[in-house]
Motif scaffolding. Structure first.
Motif, short mmCIF file in Angstrom:
data_model
loop_
_atom_site.label_atom_id
_atom_site.label_comp_id
_atom_site.label_asym_id
_atom_site.label_seq_id
_atom_site.Cartn_x
_atom_site.Cartn_y
_atom_site.Cartn_z
N ASP A 105 0.86 -1.06 0.17
CA ASP A 105 -0.13 -0.06 0.04
C ASP A 105 0.81 1.32 0.12
N ASP A 106 1.97 1.23 0.58
CA ASP A 106 2.90 2.64 0.87
C ASP A 106 3.51 2.74 -0.52
N ALA A 107 3.95 1.63 -1.06
CA ALA A 107 4.66 1.56 -2.50
C ALA A 107 3.49 2.11 -3.36
N LEU A 108 2.41 1.70 -3.13
CA LEU A 108 1.35 2.11 -4.44
C LEU A 108 0.92 3.64 -4.16
N SER A 109 0.90 3.98 -2.94
CA SER A 109 0.52 5.49 -2.35
C SER A 109 1.72 6.27 -3.20
N CYS A 110 2.95 5.83 -2.86
CA CYS A 110 4.09 6.66 -3.38
C CYS A 110 3.97 6.67 -5.12
N GLU A 111 3.40 5.37 -5.65
CA GLU A 111 3.68 5.43 -6.97
C GLU A 111 2.36 6.49 -7.63
N PHE A 112 1.42 6.34 -6.82
CA PHE A 112 0.05 7.30 -7.40
C PHE A 112 0.61 8.83 -6.95
N TYR A 113 1.42 9.17 -6.09
CA TYR A 113 1.84 10.41 -6.11
C TYR A 113 2.69 10.86 -7.30
N TRP A 114 3.69 10.01 -7.78
CA TRP A 114 4.49 10.32 -8.89
C TRP A 114 3.87 10.17 -10.29
N THR A 115 2.64 9.70 -9.93
CA THR A 115 1.70 9.54 -11.33
C THR A 115 0.77 10.59 -11.45
N TYR A 116 0.07 11.04 -10.44
CA TYR A 116 -0.97 11.65 -10.36
C TYR A 116 -0.80 13.27 -9.90
N HIS A 117 0.18 13.42 -8.94
CA HIS A 117 0.45 14.49 -8.42
C HIS A 117 1.62 15.32 -8.53
N ALA A 118 2.69 14.77 -9.18
CA ALA A 118 3.82 15.36 -9.23
C ALA A 118 3.92 16.32 -10.17
N LYS A 119 3.10 16.58 -11.21
CA LYS A 119 3.02 17.64 -12.14
C LYS A 119 2.19 18.89 -11.38
N ASP A 120 1.35 18.73 -10.44
CA ASP A 120 0.76 19.64 -9.82
C ASP A 120 1.69 20.35 -8.87
N HIS A 121 2.71 19.64 -8.45
CA HIS A 121 3.54 20.11 -7.36
C HIS A 121 4.95 20.34 -8.05
N ASN A 122 4.97 20.55 -9.41
CA ASN A 122 6.00 21.28 -10.32
C ASN A 122 7.44 20.06 -9.96
N GLU A 123 7.18 18.81 -9.79
CA GLU A 123 8.21 17.98 -9.80
C GLU A 123 8.76 17.60 -11.07
N SER A 124 10.22 17.57 -10.99
CA SER A 124 10.86 17.40 -12.43
C SER A 124 10.68 16.10 -13.17
N PHE A 125 10.02 15.05 -12.20
CA PHE A 125 9.89 13.87 -12.57
C PHE A 125 8.42 13.56 -12.45
N TYR A 126 7.84 12.85 -13.21
CA TYR A 126 6.31 12.00 -13.00
C TYR A 126 6.28 10.56 -13.89
N LEU A 127 5.50 9.96 -13.46
CA LEU A 127 5.19 8.53 -14.22
C LEU A 127 4.08 8.94 -15.04
N ASP A 128 4.21 8.14 -16.20
CA ASP A 128 2.84 8.17 -17.17
C ASP A 128 1.67 7.32 -16.46
N GLU A 129 0.70 7.99 -16.43
CA GLU A 129 -0.64 7.23 -15.96
C GLU A 129 -0.73 6.00 -16.34
N TYR A 130 -0.50 5.44 -17.43
CA TYR A 130 -0.78 4.08 -18.19
C TYR A 130 0.15 3.22 -17.95
#
Length: 185
Positions: A105-130
């Protein structure tokens, strides 16, 4: 020309070529972007359910080597290392699924952050949602019948249960900005 061919053949047969191969063996220390890789366990890494974790970071050596040689971005490596550590706990104690699922669950929560919220927080990295990290790592993580069966036993423990997805939060990431895992939980 014939003399050159004969000398080359003698050189190879004399063991000089064998010496060169020994110098490039897995006994040498390999460093990838400042991270010292554990030695390649080879087939010995498949002889037991838990494999070999020579640096005791909670991730099997073969999986850690695969992650660092496959992915370049530190966040991506961190995500895969966190997933690999969680899956190792699953393999270790499949009958304790309700207790160990928090690591996934923690790993998935972290993955969701980098997939769906990283752009909103102006992170330089994000995962493709697919993209599915789970699909990418399963082949190496469950690379023996025994490991795959342990994963299946883990899943059977949840037979018939319904779950909601964990919240997306960076606080559940268990690695630093360099992708290095925090100490084993």
């Amino acid at each position: 020309m014939k003399l050159f061919s004969i000398l080359t053949l003698l050189f190879l047969l004399s063991g000089c070529w064998e010496y060169d191969t020994k110098n490039t063996s897995s006994d040498e220390v390999e460093i990838v972007d400042g991270h010292t890789l554990p030695p390649d366990p080879g087939e010995a890494g498949k002889e037991t359910l838990l494999g070999i974790d020579s640096n005791h970071d909670g991730v099997r050596d073969d999986v850690e080597r695969w992650i660092y040689k496959t992915y370049e971005h530190p966040i991506e490596r961190g995500l895969f290392m966190q997933n690999a550590r969680a899956y190792q706990k699953v393999i270790m104690e499949p009958y304790k699924a309700h207790e160990t699922t928090k690591y996934l669950d923690d790993a998935l929560s972290c993955e969701f952050y980098w997939t769906y919220h990283a752009k909103d927080h102006n992170e330089s990295f994000y995962l493709d949602e697919y993209r599915s990290l789970e699909d990418e790592i399963k082949g190496i993580q469950f690379n023996t019948a025994e490991r795959f069966m342990a994963y299946e036993k883990y899943n059977e423990e949840f037979d018939g249960e319904v779950f909601s997805a964990p919240s997306a939060t960076k606080e559940k990431c268990r690695f630093n900005d360099h992708g290095e895992l925090n100490s084993v939980p």
